[in-house]
Write an enzyme that holds these catalytic residues in place. Structure first.
Site, PDB file in Angstrom:
ATOM      1  N   THR A 173       6.912  43.665  20.823  1.00 37.97           N
ATOM      2  CA  THR A 173       7.520  42.496  21.452  1.00 37.97           C
ATOM      3  C   THR A 173       6.702  42.043  22.652  1.00 37.97           C
ATOM      4  OG1 THR A 173       9.443  41.793  22.762  1.00 37.97           O
ATOM      5  CG2 THR A 173       8.993  44.121  22.718  1.00 37.97           C
ATOM      6  N   TYR A 179      14.588  48.072  27.024  1.00 40.32           N
ATOM      7  CA  TYR A 179      14.138  47.664  25.687  1.00 40.32           C
ATOM      8  C   TYR A 179      12.615  47.510  25.659  1.00 40.32           C
ATOM      9  CZ  TYR A 179      12.786  44.459  21.988  1.00 40.32           C
ATOM     10  OH  TYR A 179      12.123  43.865  20.938  1.00 40.32           O
TER      11      TYR A 179
END
Length: 328
Positions: free
Chosen positions: A119, A143
Site C-alpha cells: 500500500t 496498518y
C-alpha cells in the site's frame, strides 16, 4: 495445456477476486486460500476455494503440497486504517505473523515467486507529489506499519534465500468487473466510491466529506483512483515477470492523476443521474492532503498502463452496486 496453478491468498476479497478473474483469462488456475473473514465464497468463481488461515502452517503446507503452485499472490490482510489504531494487535497477528508463516511455508515448498499486496500507506505523509518508489517510507498508522514490516522481510528473504518478490503499493483501488459478476463489498464500508454510490441509491442518508480546507484546488483531499481490473492486470504481469526470472522490486500502482473528493462526487452524480446530500466535517487525523502515484517504474518493468478512466471506474461500480440493491 492445463492451467498453471497460482495460490491466491485472500483471493475471495475485493482485489483478490478480480485478480483471479484476470489470472484465469491468462492461462493460470487461481487456487484461492481464504479464511472468509473479509472475503466472500461467492466471489470464488475461477478456481477452487480452500478455507484456511494464513497463520495455520499445517493447512498451508497441505495446500501447497496438493496444488504445487508456481507462485503465490498474497492479499490476505486486515486493511481498515481506523481499526488498526483501535486494535493494532490483530493487525500485527494477521498481517505480520500470518505473512511470515506464509513465507516460511512457501520457502519449505520450494516456491520462489511471491507477489505481495502492499500500500502507499507505507510512505506516510507525502514529501513530494507524485510519489515514486524512492519516497521515504514512514507509515503513520499500524496498518501501514504492518505492510512495511512485511516489505522489509521480503527484502531480507530476497537477499538471503531463493525467494523473489514483487511488492505492489496500491493507491486507491476502485471500480468493479465490467460484467457485474464481482465488485467492492466490505463490511463495514469505508471507501469513498461505494459510500457515495450508497448515498446516491438512498441506502445511506448522506456522504460525509472530511476536511474542506486543504491546500488543494477545491479544498478537499486529492486521491489517485485506479480501476481494480487494472490492478489485477498488474498482479498477473508481476507473476509472469517473476516466472521469467525477474528480480525482486517494489512498484507503485496508480494512474498518476489526482482527483479531489468534490470531483469524485460530481462524477458519481453524473454517472448515476442522482443528486445526493453531502455534508462537510472536520479533517480526519492522519489523512494526507494529496496522494498521487508516479507509476513510471511499473510501466517500464511490467509494461503496465492503466486503461480505465475515473468515469469508467464510477460506471462499473455503479452497475455492481445497483444490481446488489435490486437483488437485496
Amino acid at each position: 495445456m492445463t492451467d498453471i496453478p497460482v495460490l491466491v491468498v485472500g483471493g475471495a476479497g475485493y482485489i483478490g477476486s478480480h485478480t483471479c478473474l484476470k489470472l484465469s483469462q491468462s492461462g493460470f488456475l487461481p487456487v484461492v486460500y481464504d479464511n472468509l473473514s473479509n472475503g466472500h465464497d461467492e466471489f470464488v468463481r475461477w478456481g477452487p476455494l480452500v478455507v484456511g488461515d494464513i497463520r495455520d502452517r499445517g493447512r498451508l503446507d497441505e495446500v501447497l503440497r496438493h496444488y504445487a503452485p508456481v507462485a503465490i499472490i498474497h492479499f490476505a490482510a486486515l486493511i481498515e486504517v481506523g481499526e488498526s489504531v483501535k486494535d493494532p494487535v490483530s493487525f500485527y497477528e494477521n498481517n505480520v505473523t500470518g505473512s511470515l508463516t506464509l513465507l516460511s511455508a512457501a520457502q519449505a515448498a520450494g516456491i520462489g515467486a511471491i507477489v505481495f499486496s502492499s500500500t502507499c500507506a507505507t510512505y506516510g505523509l507525502p514529501e513530494v507529489v507524485p510519489m515514486d518508489e524512492s519516497h521515504p517510507q514512514a507509515p503513520i498508522n499500524p496498518y501501514g506499519r504492518t505492510k512495511w514490516v512485511v516489505e522489509q522481510a521480503l527484502k531480507d528473504y530476497d537477499t538471503y534465500t531463493e525467494l523473489r518478490s514483487v511488492t505492489l503499493r496500491y493507491f486507491n483501488a476502485a471500480g468493479a468487473d465490467f460484467e457485474g459478476r464481482i465488485g467492492e463489498w466490505h463490511t463495514p464500508e469505508t471507501h469513498a466510491i461505494p459510500l457515495a454510490i450508497e448515498a446516491a441509491l438512498g441506502r445511506r442518508p448522506k456522504f460525509e466529506v472530511f476536511g474542506s480546507d486543504y491546500d488543494t484546488r477545491d479544498g478537499t483531499c486529492v486521491r489517485d483512483y485506479v480501476h481494480v481490473i487494472d490492478l489485477a492486470d498488474a498482479h498477473v504481469r508481476s507473476v509472469e515477470y517473476l516466472l521469467d526470472g525477474g528480480t525482486s522490486l517494489a512498484l507503485n500502482l496508480g494512474t498518476g492523476t489526482g482527483t479531489t473528493v468534490n470531483e469524485l462526487l460530481e462524477t458519481i452524480s453524473a454517472v448515476s443521474g442522482q443528486d445526493f446530500p453531502v455534508s462537510f466535517s472536520a479533517r480526519r487525523p492522519g489523512d494526507s492532503p494529496v496522494l498521487v502515484a508516479n507509476n513510471e517504474m511499473a510501466q517500464d518493468v511490467l509494461g503496465w498502463q492503466p486503461q480505465f478512466s475515473l468515469e469508467e471506474i464510477a460506471r462499473s461500480a455503479w452497475r455492481w452496486h445497483t444490481a446488489q440493491n435490486m437483488s437485496g
